[in-house]
Design a protein around this motif. Structure first.
Motif, PDB file in Angstrom:
ATOM      1  N   ARG A  70       0.821  -1.219   0.000  1.00  0.00           N
ATOM      2  CA  ARG A  70       0.000   0.000   0.000  1.00  0.00           C
ATOM      3  C   ARG A  70       0.853   1.267   0.000  1.00  0.00           C
ATOM      4  NH1 ARG A  70      -5.123  -1.321   0.004  1.00  0.00           N
ATOM      5  NH2 ARG A  70      -5.839  -3.117   1.159  1.00  0.00           N
ATOM      6  N   GLU A  71       2.115   1.147   0.346  1.00  0.00           N
ATOM      7  CA  GLU A  71       2.998   2.305   0.329  1.00  0.00           C
ATOM      8  C   GLU A  71       3.398   2.716  -1.086  1.00  0.00           C
ATOM      9  OE1 GLU A  71       6.325   1.320   2.746  1.00  0.00           O
ATOM     10  OE2 GLU A  71       5.125   1.062   4.566  1.00  0.00           O
ATOM     11  N   MET A  72       3.183   1.842  -2.041  1.00  0.00           N
ATOM     12  CA  MET A  72       3.554   2.140  -3.430  1.00  0.00           C
ATOM     13  C   MET A  72       2.418   2.911  -4.106  1.00  0.00           C
ATOM     14  SD  MET A  72       5.402  -1.386  -4.627  1.00  0.00           S
ATOM     15  CE  MET A  72       5.900  -0.652  -6.166  1.00  0.00           C
ATOM     16  N   GLU A  73       2.738   4.093  -4.612  1.00  0.00           N
ATOM     17  CA  GLU A  73       1.713   4.938  -5.219  1.00  0.00           C
ATOM     18  C   GLU A  73       1.307   4.468  -6.619  1.00  0.00           C
ATOM     19  OE1 GLU A  73       4.667   8.377  -6.938  1.00  0.00           O
ATOM     20  OE2 GLU A  73       3.965   8.521  -4.881  1.00  0.00           O
ATOM     21  N   GLU A  74       2.097   3.606  -7.247  1.00  0.00           N
ATOM     22  CA  GLU A  74       1.766   3.124  -8.586  1.00  0.00           C
ATOM     23  C   GLU A  74       0.642   2.088  -8.577  1.00  0.00           C
ATOM     24  OE1 GLU A  74       6.131   4.169  -8.533  1.00  0.00           O
ATOM     25  OE2 GLU A  74       4.858   2.897  -7.316  1.00  0.00           O
ATOM     26  N   ILE A  75       0.353   1.520  -7.414  1.00  0.00           N
ATOM     27  CA  ILE A  75      -0.683   0.492  -7.319  1.00  0.00           C
ATOM     28  C   ILE A  75      -2.036   1.159  -7.181  1.00  0.00           C
ATOM     29  CG2 ILE A  75      -1.574  -1.409  -5.937  1.00  0.00           C
ATOM     30  CD1 ILE A  75       1.285  -2.187  -5.320  1.00  0.00           C
ATOM     31  N   LYS A  76      -2.932   0.815  -8.107  1.00  0.00           N
ATOM     32  CA  LYS A  76      -4.268   1.410  -8.141  1.00  0.00           C
ATOM     33  C   LYS A  76      -5.248   0.617  -7.280  1.00  0.00           C
ATOM     34  CE  LYS A  76      -7.835   2.206 -11.649  1.00  0.00           C
ATOM     35  NZ  LYS A  76      -8.072   2.128 -13.096  1.00  0.00           N
ATOM     36  N   VAL A  77      -5.278  -0.700  -7.466  1.00  0.00           N
ATOM     37  CA  VAL A  77      -6.210  -1.562  -6.737  1.00  0.00           C
ATOM     38  C   VAL A  77      -5.432  -2.710  -6.116  1.00  0.00           C
ATOM     39  CG1 VAL A  77      -8.218  -3.068  -6.943  1.00  0.00           C
ATOM     40  CG2 VAL A  77      -8.089  -1.011  -8.326  1.00  0.00           C
ATOM     41  N   LEU A  78      -5.761  -3.005  -4.861  1.00  0.00           N
ATOM     42  CA  LEU A  78      -5.119  -4.091  -4.130  1.00  0.00           C
ATOM     43  C   LEU A  78      -6.225  -4.862  -3.413  1.00  0.00           C
ATOM     44  CD1 LEU A  78      -2.156  -4.960  -3.547  1.00  0.00           C
ATOM     45  CD2 LEU A  78      -2.313  -3.649  -1.457  1.00  0.00           C
ATOM     46  N   SER A  79      -6.390  -6.138  -3.741  1.00  0.00           N
ATOM     47  CA  SER A  79      -7.401  -6.952  -3.065  1.00  0.00           C
ATOM     48  C   SER A  79      -6.781  -8.301  -2.726  1.00  0.00           C
ATOM     49  CB  SER A  79      -8.638  -7.135  -3.946  1.00  0.00           C
ATOM     50  OG  SER A  79      -8.299  -7.816  -5.128  1.00  0.00           O
ATOM     51  N   SER A  80      -7.249  -8.883  -1.625  1.00  0.00           N
ATOM     52  CA  SER A  80      -6.617 -10.120  -1.161  1.00  0.00           C
ATOM     53  C   SER A  80      -7.647 -11.156  -0.749  1.00  0.00           C
ATOM     54  CB  SER A  80      -5.683  -9.829   0.009  1.00  0.00           C
ATOM     55  OG  SER A  80      -6.433  -9.369   1.112  1.00  0.00           O
ATOM     56  N   THR A  81      -7.190 -12.393  -0.755  1.00  0.00           N
ATOM     57  CA  THR A  81      -7.982 -13.523  -0.293  1.00  0.00           C
ATOM     58  C   THR A  81      -7.051 -14.432   0.498  1.00  0.00           C
ATOM     59  OG1 THR A  81      -9.319 -13.431  -2.291  1.00  0.00           O
ATOM     60  CG2 THR A  81      -9.440 -15.444  -0.998  1.00  0.00           C
ATOM     61  N   SER A  82      -7.466 -14.814   1.686  1.00  0.00           N
ATOM     62  CA  SER A  82      -6.676 -15.733   2.505  1.00  0.00           C
ATOM     63  C   SER A  82      -7.471 -17.011   2.714  1.00  0.00           C
ATOM     64  CB  SER A  82      -6.347 -15.100   3.859  1.00  0.00           C
ATOM     65  OG  SER A  82      -5.543 -13.974   3.688  1.00  0.00           O
ATOM     66  N   ARG A  83      -6.829 -18.120   2.425  1.00  0.00           N
ATOM     67  CA  ARG A  83      -7.430 -19.434   2.638  1.00  0.00           C
ATOM     68  C   ARG A  83      -6.441 -20.279   3.411  1.00  0.00           C
ATOM     69  NH1 ARG A  83     -10.814 -20.833  -2.770  1.00  0.00           N
ATOM     70  NH2 ARG A  83     -11.825 -18.834  -2.893  1.00  0.00           N
ATOM     71  N   GLY A  84      -6.838 -21.482   3.727  1.00  0.00           N
ATOM     72  CA  GLY A  84      -5.945 -22.374   4.439  1.00  0.00           C
ATOM     73  C   GLY A  84      -4.662 -22.606   3.664  1.00  0.00           C
ATOM     74  N   SER A  85      -3.546 -22.226   4.218  1.00  0.00           N
ATOM     75  CA  SER A  85      -2.204 -22.412   3.655  1.00  0.00           C
ATOM     76  C   SER A  85      -1.866 -21.492   2.489  1.00  0.00           C
ATOM     77  CB  SER A  85      -1.967 -23.861   3.212  1.00  0.00           C
ATOM     78  OG  SER A  85      -2.155 -24.739   4.299  1.00  0.00           O
ATOM     79  N   VAL A  86      -2.802 -20.651   2.017  1.00  0.00           N
ATOM     80  CA  VAL A  86      -2.553 -19.820   0.837  1.00  0.00           C
ATOM     81  C   VAL A  86      -3.006 -18.384   1.062  1.00  0.00           C
ATOM     82  CG1 VAL A  86      -3.059 -19.507  -1.618  1.00  0.00           C
ATOM     83  CG2 VAL A  86      -2.924 -21.789  -0.676  1.00  0.00           C
ATOM     84  N   SER A  87      -2.137 -17.454   0.650  1.00  0.00           N
ATOM     85  CA  SER A  87      -2.490 -16.033   0.619  1.00  0.00           C
ATOM     86  C   SER A  87      -2.393 -15.579  -0.825  1.00  0.00           C
ATOM     87  CB  SER A  87      -1.521 -15.226   1.481  1.00  0.00           C
ATOM     88  OG  SER A  87      -1.648 -13.842   1.210  1.00  0.00           O
ATOM     89  N   ALA A  88      -3.469 -14.975  -1.347  1.00  0.00           N
ATOM     90  CA  ALA A  88      -3.492 -14.493  -2.729  1.00  0.00           C
ATOM     91  C   ALA A  88      -3.827 -13.007  -2.724  1.00  0.00           C
ATOM     92  CB  ALA A  88      -4.513 -15.260  -3.551  1.00  0.00           C
TER      93      ALA A  88
END
Length: 190
Positions: A70-88
């Motif tokens: 989130r500190e990077m100004e070039e990133i427009k959209v950031l969305s995440s999903t966390s599941r068992g053993s996996v972060s996307a």
């Protein structure tokens, strides 16, 4: 309009010359490519921690990575999903970003900075940014045509030979073998 051009030959010739000149100008000026290169503005970050619950992945992995990104100004959209053993984490770059390779390199550098703070056993965050933007010219598959039971080892070897032959074709960027069965060795004791 057609009657006006039919009666006035000079106007007809002028209109035809104007159409021809604009078409010739467009033909010489417009860029052309058989497989156009697309700018990779979307990326997917995958991080694994074997045996972790979705809540633990969110708290210990996803939030740390998101905070860093989130500190990077070039990133427009950031969305995440966390599941068992996996972060996307899905990333979309801003429309004003022209040098995307530099931005993706900086994103990878940030992963290197945050990886030591992640729990032990966490894989290095992997950024997948090219897979969505490649133009695939040929996708081939192999299937067993004999009346016998398919021999997967033979199919795998044929696929590997086809992959090597395709790599030798001029202009081939990459060749990937997908779905090939892994060979296994069984030892049975009597």
């Amino acid at each position: 309009m057609a009657d006006l051009l039919y009666r006035n030959r000079r106007l007809l010739v002028l209109a035809l010359l104007l159409i021809f000149a604009s078409g010739a100008g467009a033909f010489t000026q417009l860029p052309r490519q058989e497989d156009p290169t697309l700018t990779p503005r979307f990326g997917l970050v995958l991080t694994y921690l074997r045996g972790a619950s979705a809540e633990r992945m969110e708290a210990l992995v996803t939030e740390k990575l998101e905070r860093e990104l989130r500190e990077m100004e070039e990133i427009k959209v950031l969305s995440s999903t966390s599941r068992g053993s996996v972060s996307a984490i899905q990333i979309e770059l801003g429309d004003d970003v022209m040098d995307v390779d530099t931005v993706w390199s900086r994103v990878r550098d940030r992963f290197g900075d945050v990886h030591p703070t992640l729990p032990p056993g966490t894989t290095m965050p992997e950024l997948q940014d090219r897979e969505q933007t490649d133009a695939f010219t040929l996708i081939a598959s192999l299937r067993w045509a004999a009346d016998t039971e398919p021999n997967l080892a033979v199919l795998r070897r044929l696929g590997e030979e086809l992959r090597e032959l395709a790599r030798d074709v001029p202009g081939t960027a990459f060749v990937d073998l997908i779905g090939a069965p892994e060979e296994e060795v069984r030892i049975e004791l009597d």
